[in-house]
Design an enzyme around this catalytic site. Structure first.
Site, short mmCIF file in Angstrom:
data_model
loop_
_atom_site.label_atom_id
_atom_site.label_comp_id
_atom_site.label_asym_id
_atom_site.label_seq_id
_atom_site.Cartn_x
_atom_site.Cartn_y
_atom_site.Cartn_z
N SER A 187 -1.65 1.86 10.25
CA SER A 187 -1.41 2.74 9.11
C SER A 187 -1.65 4.22 9.35
O SER A 187 -2.37 4.88 8.60
CB SER A 187 -2.27 2.31 7.92
OG SER A 187 -1.91 1.04 7.56
N SER A 188 -1.02 4.71 10.39
CA SER A 188 -1.08 6.15 10.61
C SER A 188 -0.42 6.86 9.43
O SER A 188 -0.82 7.97 9.05
CB SER A 188 -0.40 6.52 11.92
OG SER A 188 0.83 5.86 12.05
N SER A 189 0.58 6.23 8.83
CA SER A 189 1.27 6.88 7.69
C SER A 189 0.34 7.04 6.50
O SER A 189 0.26 8.11 5.89
CB SER A 189 2.46 6.05 7.21
OG SER A 189 3.24 5.60 8.25
N ASP B 128 -2.73 -0.16 2.48
CA ASP B 128 -3.06 0.83 3.51
C ASP B 128 -3.68 2.09 2.90
O ASP B 128 -4.69 2.60 3.37
CB ASP B 128 -1.81 1.20 4.30
CG ASP B 128 -1.15 -0.02 4.91
OD1 ASP B 128 -1.75 -1.11 4.84
OD2 ASP B 128 -0.04 0.12 5.46
N GLU C 276 -2.07 -10.74 4.63
CA GLU C 276 -0.94 -9.91 5.08
C GLU C 276 0.29 -10.18 4.20
O GLU C 276 0.56 -11.34 3.86
CB GLU C 276 -0.66 -10.25 6.54
CG GLU C 276 -0.49 -9.08 7.45
CD GLU C 276 -1.65 -8.09 7.50
OE1 GLU C 276 -1.64 -7.12 6.70
OE2 GLU C 276 -2.55 -8.26 8.33
N HIS C 277 0.99 -9.13 3.86
CA HIS C 277 2.19 -9.22 3.00
C HIS C 277 1.87 -9.84 1.65
O HIS C 277 2.72 -10.47 1.02
CB HIS C 277 3.32 -9.98 3.72
CG HIS C 277 3.87 -9.20 4.87
ND1 HIS C 277 4.84 -8.24 4.72
CD2 HIS C 277 3.55 -9.21 6.19
CE1 HIS C 277 5.10 -7.71 5.91
NE2 HIS C 277 4.31 -8.27 6.81
N THR C 278 0.63 -9.70 1.26
CA THR C 278 0.23 -10.20 -0.06
C THR C 278 0.11 -9.06 -1.06
O THR C 278 0.15 -9.30 -2.26
CB THR C 278 -1.16 -10.89 0.04
OG1 THR C 278 -2.01 -10.05 0.80
CG2 THR C 278 -1.07 -12.24 0.70
N ASP C 279 -0.03 -7.82 -0.57
CA ASP C 279 -0.30 -6.73 -1.53
C ASP C 279 0.85 -6.52 -2.51
O ASP C 279 0.63 -6.43 -3.71
CB ASP C 279 -0.72 -5.42 -0.82
CG ASP C 279 0.25 -4.88 0.21
OD1 ASP C 279 1.27 -5.54 0.49
OD2 ASP C 279 -0.02 -3.77 0.73
#
Ligand code: GLA
Length: 387
Positions: free
Chosen positions: A125-127, A172, A34-37
């Site tokens: 990640s609906s967006s 995402d 998480e928060h690595t991308d």
């Protein structure tokens, strides 16, 4: 998945009675990373079986006529309008149109109606599901399907950055576009190389508990977290101009120690989480290869702790769900996605599942006046044309 006939009936009703093509793109889960991308690290997502479905038909003009079935809202804009619509949901369509134009695709006007069944604000990640669904449609209808999957991913990310205001990474959109049924994917966000991992943990279930605290990433502390990471990178670059340091991926624990005096303690705390998370993803891959789910779970709990204490993207409700998981003997549990609300992802033994769900509902309800929502994870197929 959203019901095809439902979308079609609305498309017919709200436009000229004709039908178009139907496209679907999923939301995603992320096992770990998480928060690595946006830090050039690894992520381990998979697509789910819920997402966004759109019916689309070129209308022979330069106008996009869009209808959100869920919001019962209608918006029109010109494909060459420099500003675009105000409604956030319509800006996802506008952003993808603009990004496709930049890719050289001659996008003309179209009618579009869409609906989603991936829960909004749940960190699923609906967006990205919207972006990749619209991208899939534009590629098919105006791009001769020549736009590559990666370009669709990047167009979705650029839409977030330029038209929504969230400086997200690529996880995402990647998961939504590249997902395959029954498989997780380990993506190296630096090189963009990825591998599919069949994920069928015998004797375990993967379940999401939605705290129902709405997570909203645009304009949120999400961008501040990213800035903290970039501050640390700049400090390391200043100390080591001889090295090629582009993201925290290129930084070591020694580097963090060395720049302690040059950035805030908070920035160091954020970077500490990111460096640890990079190792945890690799640890999970090894553990999965060895069938060691206890280890996978242990690393998930460590990630939760880091996201909560160091990265500070948790909230009381998510920490409470994590505590309940621990008490119920759940193998692994952690915040999933950007944080600030949304879901925990839980790896739970089959025989403990019923008790865990019952306890989580009771305890959470007693404290917050409503039950968490429960989603059993089904790892589904990525973006596609349905008909
Ligand atoms: C959001 C972003 C992703 C990623 C996650 C945290 O979902 O859109 O790019 O940064 O948060 O891992």
């Amino acid at each position: 998945m959203v019901d095809i006939e439902f979308v079609r009936s609305r498309f017919i009703k709200h436009f000229d009675g004709q039908t178009g093509n139907i496209y679907f793109s999923p939301g995603r889960i992320n096992l770990i990373g998480e928060h690595t991308d946006y830090n050039g690290g690894y992520v381990f997502p998979g697509a789910v079986d819920t997402g966004v479905m759109a019916e689309v038909r070129p209308n022979g003009t330069n106008k996009v006529m869009a209808y959100s079935i869920d919001l019962k809202d209608r918006v029109e804009f010109d494909v060459n309008d420099p500003k675009g619509p105000n409604a956030t949901w319509a800006r996802f369509i506008y952003g993808m149109v603009k990004e496709f134009q930049l890719l050289g695709v001659d996008v003309k006007g179209f009618n579009i109606a869409f609906a989603g069944d991936v829960p909004l604000g749940a960190g699923m990640s609906s967006s990205a599901a919207m972006e990749s669904c619209f991208g899939c449609a534009l590629n098919d209808l105006f791009g001769n399907n020549k736009v590559s999957k990666w370009d669709i991913v990047l167009a979705g990310q650029a839409t977030e950055h330029k038209y929504i205001g969230c400086n997200c990474g690529i996880m995402d959109q990647f998961a939504s576009v590249f997902g395959e049924e029954g498989k997780l994917m380990r993506l190296d966000c630096n090189s963009r190389e990825f591998e599919y991992f069949p994920f069928k943990p015998v004797g375990y279930k993967l379940v999401l508990l939605n705290s129902c605290v709405k997570h909203e990433l645009a304009g949120s502390p999400y961008n501040d977290r990213r800035n903290s990471c970039e501050n640390v990178v700049k400090a390391v670059q200043a100390k080591h101009p001889e090295r090629s340091v582009n993201t925290l991926r290129d930084c070591t624990w020694e580097d963090l120690e060395e720049v302690k005096g040059d950035v805030s303690a908070e920035d160091i705390q954020r970077a500490t989480f990111v460096l640890g998370e990079k190792d945890r993803v690799l640890g999970v891959c090894d553990a999965l290869n060895a069938g060691d789910y206890e280890k996978v779970g242990e690393l998930m709990y460590e990630t939760h702790k880091g996201l909560s204490k160091d990265y500070e993207v948790s909230c009381e409700e998510l920490d409470y769900l994590n505590d309940i998981a621990k008490e119920c003997g759940v193998t692994g549990s952690r915040i999933m996605g950007g944080g600030f609300g949304g879901c925990t992802i839980n790896l739970v033994k089959d025989e403990l599942y019923d008790n865990f769900i019952k306890t989580a509902k009771e305890k959470f309800n007693a404290k917050y006046g409503h039950e968490p929502k429960v989603y059993n994870v089904v790892i589904g197929q990525g973006s596609r044309k349905i008909c």
